[in-house]
Design a protein around this motif. Structure first.
Motif, PDB file in Angstrom:
ATOM      1  N   LYS A 130      -2.937   8.096  -5.598  1.00 15.40           N
ATOM      2  CA  LYS A 130      -1.486   7.878  -5.461  1.00 15.40           C
ATOM      3  C   LYS A 130      -1.167   6.391  -5.441  1.00 15.40           C
ATOM      4  O   LYS A 130      -0.217   5.930  -6.086  1.00 15.40           O
ATOM      5  CB  LYS A 130      -0.975   8.543  -4.185  1.00 15.40           C
ATOM      6  N   PHE A 131      -1.978   5.613  -4.727  1.00 13.72           N
ATOM      7  CA  PHE A 131      -1.773   4.171  -4.660  1.00 13.72           C
ATOM      8  C   PHE A 131      -1.929   3.534  -6.037  1.00 13.72           C
ATOM      9  O   PHE A 131      -1.092   2.740  -6.468  1.00 13.72           O
ATOM     10  CB  PHE A 131      -2.765   3.538  -3.679  1.00 13.72           C
ATOM     11  N   ILE A 132      -2.998   3.876  -6.732  1.00 10.38           N
ATOM     12  CA  ILE A 132      -3.267   3.274  -8.043  1.00 10.38           C
ATOM     13  C   ILE A 132      -2.161   3.622  -9.044  1.00 10.38           C
ATOM     14  O   ILE A 132      -1.669   2.748  -9.766  1.00 10.38           O
ATOM     15  CB  ILE A 132      -4.638   3.733  -8.580  1.00 10.38           C
ATOM     16  N   LYS A 185       1.046   5.160  -8.459  1.00 10.52           N
ATOM     17  CA  LYS A 185       2.431   4.913  -8.047  1.00 10.52           C
ATOM     18  C   LYS A 185       2.706   3.457  -7.702  1.00 10.52           C
ATOM     19  O   LYS A 185       3.799   2.939  -7.993  1.00 10.52           O
ATOM     20  CB  LYS A 185       2.778   5.787  -6.834  1.00 10.52           C
ATOM     21  N   ARG A 186       1.732   2.795  -7.099  1.00  7.87           N
ATOM     22  CA  ARG A 186       1.959   1.436  -6.605  1.00  7.87           C
ATOM     23  C   ARG A 186       1.468   0.344  -7.551  1.00  7.87           C
ATOM     24  O   ARG A 186       1.910  -0.801  -7.444  1.00  7.87           O
ATOM     25  CB  ARG A 186       1.276   1.261  -5.244  1.00  7.87           C
ATOM     26  N   ILE A 187       0.553   0.683  -8.440  1.00 11.54           N
ATOM     27  CA  ILE A 187      -0.007  -0.324  -9.349  1.00 11.54           C
ATOM     28  C   ILE A 187       0.384  -0.056 -10.802  1.00 11.54           C
ATOM     29  O   ILE A 187       1.115  -0.827 -11.412  1.00 11.54           O
ATOM     30  CB  ILE A 187      -1.541  -0.389  -9.225  1.00 11.54           C
ATOM     31  N   LEU A 188      -0.082   1.047 -11.370  1.00  9.98           N
ATOM     32  CA  LEU A 188       0.161   1.315 -12.784  1.00  9.98           C
ATOM     33  C   LEU A 188       1.649   1.429 -13.112  1.00  9.98           C
ATOM     34  O   LEU A 188       2.125   0.857 -14.099  1.00  9.98           O
ATOM     35  CB  LEU A 188      -0.571   2.591 -13.207  1.00  9.98           C
ATOM     36  N   THR A 189       2.387   2.146 -12.294  1.00  6.03           N
ATOM     37  CA  THR A 189       3.811   2.358 -12.554  1.00  6.03           C
ATOM     38  C   THR A 189       4.624   1.087 -12.376  1.00  6.03           C
ATOM     39  O   THR A 189       5.572   0.836 -13.128  1.00  6.03           O
ATOM     40  CB  THR A 189       4.364   3.459 -11.627  1.00  6.03           C
ATOM     41  N   LEU A 236       0.809  -1.215   0.000  1.00  6.78           N
ATOM     42  CA  LEU A 236       0.000   0.000   0.000  1.00  6.78           C
ATOM     43  C   LEU A 236       0.844   1.267   0.000  1.00  6.78           C
ATOM     44  O   LEU A 236       0.473   2.270  -0.593  1.00  6.78           O
ATOM     45  CB  LEU A 236      -0.940   0.014   1.214  1.00  6.78           C
ATOM     46  N   GLY A 237       1.986   1.215   0.690  1.00 14.36           N
ATOM     47  CA  GLY A 237       2.818   2.413   0.806  1.00 14.36           C
ATOM     48  C   GLY A 237       2.422   3.292   1.976  1.00 14.36           C
ATOM     49  O   GLY A 237       2.929   4.395   2.141  1.00 14.36           O
ATOM     50  N   ALA A 278     -11.919   0.426  -0.148  1.00 14.08           N
ATOM     51  CA  ALA A 278     -11.480   0.498   1.251  1.00 14.08           C
ATOM     52  C   ALA A 278     -10.474   1.633   1.447  1.00 14.08           C
ATOM     53  O   ALA A 278     -10.551   2.389   2.430  1.00 14.08           O
ATOM     54  CB  ALA A 278     -10.864  -0.839   1.669  1.00 14.08           C
ATOM     55  N   ILE A 279      -9.523   1.750   0.521  1.00 16.96           N
ATOM     56  CA  ILE A 279      -8.522   2.816   0.620  1.00 16.96           C
ATOM     57  C   ILE A 279      -9.197   4.181   0.533  1.00 16.96           C
ATOM     58  O   ILE A 279      -8.861   5.117   1.264  1.00 16.96           O
ATOM     59  CB  ILE A 279      -7.459   2.675  -0.494  1.00 16.96           C
ATOM     60  N   TYR A 280     -10.171   4.291  -0.367  1.00 17.54           N
ATOM     61  CA  TYR A 280     -10.888   5.557  -0.527  1.00 17.54           C
ATOM     62  C   TYR A 280     -11.610   5.958   0.758  1.00 17.54           C
ATOM     63  O   TYR A 280     -11.539   7.115   1.193  1.00 17.54           O
ATOM     64  CB  TYR A 280     -11.890   5.432  -1.673  1.00 17.54           C
ATOM     65  N   LEU A 281     -12.294   5.008   1.380  1.00 16.77           N
ATOM     66  CA  LEU A 281     -13.007   5.309   2.624  1.00 16.77           C
ATOM     67  C   LEU A 281     -12.032   5.647   3.759  1.00 16.77           C
ATOM     68  O   LEU A 281     -12.315   6.489   4.605  1.00 16.77           O
ATOM     69  CB  LEU A 281     -13.879   4.124   3.035  1.00 16.77           C
TER      70      LEU A 281
END
Length: 220
Positions: A129-131, A133-137, A5-6, A117-120
């Motif tokens: 940032k998660f999507i 930096k941590r997923i797409l990139t 998650l970071g 869940a992250i959004y809430l």
């Protein structure tokens, strides 16, 4: 989980629910089922918005059609399921269904529920940032995906036009649908002959699966 998650989760309850498939539902103190369906609904909307924003800025000179097609490749259930396994999130999914394999939508649904869940828990900016930096990139090769044509139905129709073959699709409710069995089934007929059959959680998906089978038969 923090390494992926970071950040450290705040309200752990959201994340616990994100990985509970409806087949493993529990009941809360008010008698309501506890599973990830509502979070999946929320995460689907947030993911779509973030990916749309990301692609809009990543490809400033591309038209709406290009952006829409590329977004659909990033947010479809099959791709999200692959991401769930790439990231190792599949290990957290709780399910009591026999269809919990590497092609099951259970995992793609759980990925979307995690986004919810992250959004809430952290809000839109942290989720974005998660999507990104941590997923797409990290896990997505955008240029490779850009060149990949996964619109099998379009490919098949184009083949039919080029070869002067009549291509028809027939879609209906999947008989006896229960549990996690896809509710739609489609057939591809080429000159009246059955060339492919596929099922899916939407009519569009079932047609794409049927077209994929037909293209494999044609290419053999």
């Amino acid at each position: 989980m923090k390494s992926l998650l970071g950040f450290y989760p705040g309200t752990l309850h959201f994340y616990d629910i994100a990985f509970i498939h409806k087949s493993a539902s529990t009941v809360d103190s008010h008698g309501y089922p506890v599973n990830n369906e509502r979070l999946e609904y929320l995460g689907d909307a947030i993911l779509g918005a973030v990916v749309a924003d990301y692609l809009y800025n990543r490809f400033p000179h591309k038209d709406e059609g290009f952006l829409t097609q590329l977004r659909s490749r990033l947010v479809n259930r099959s791709f999200l399921t692959k991401l769930t396994f790439k990231t190792g999130l599949n290990r957290f999914v709780q399910s009591n269904t026999n269809s919990a394999n590497e092609t099951s939508h259970i995992y793609g649904d759980a990925f979307e529920a995690l986004i919810g869940a992250i959004y809430l828990d952290k809000g839109y900016e942290q989720t974005k940032k998660f999507i990104v930096k941590r997923i797409l990139t990290v896990y997505v090769d955008i240029h490779k995906l850009e060149k990949k044509d996964t619109n099998y139905k379009s490919q098949l129709i184009e083949w039919g036009q080029k070869n002067k073959k009549e291509v028809n699709f027939k879609t209906q409710d999947n008989p006896g649908t229960t549990g996690d069995k896809p509710p739609f089934v489609s057939q591809v007929l080429v000159e009246g002959e059955l060339f492919g059959e596929g099922d899916g959680y939407s009519k569009k998906e079932s047609q794409q699966q049927a077209a994929k089978v037909a293209l494999m038969k044609i290419q053999d």
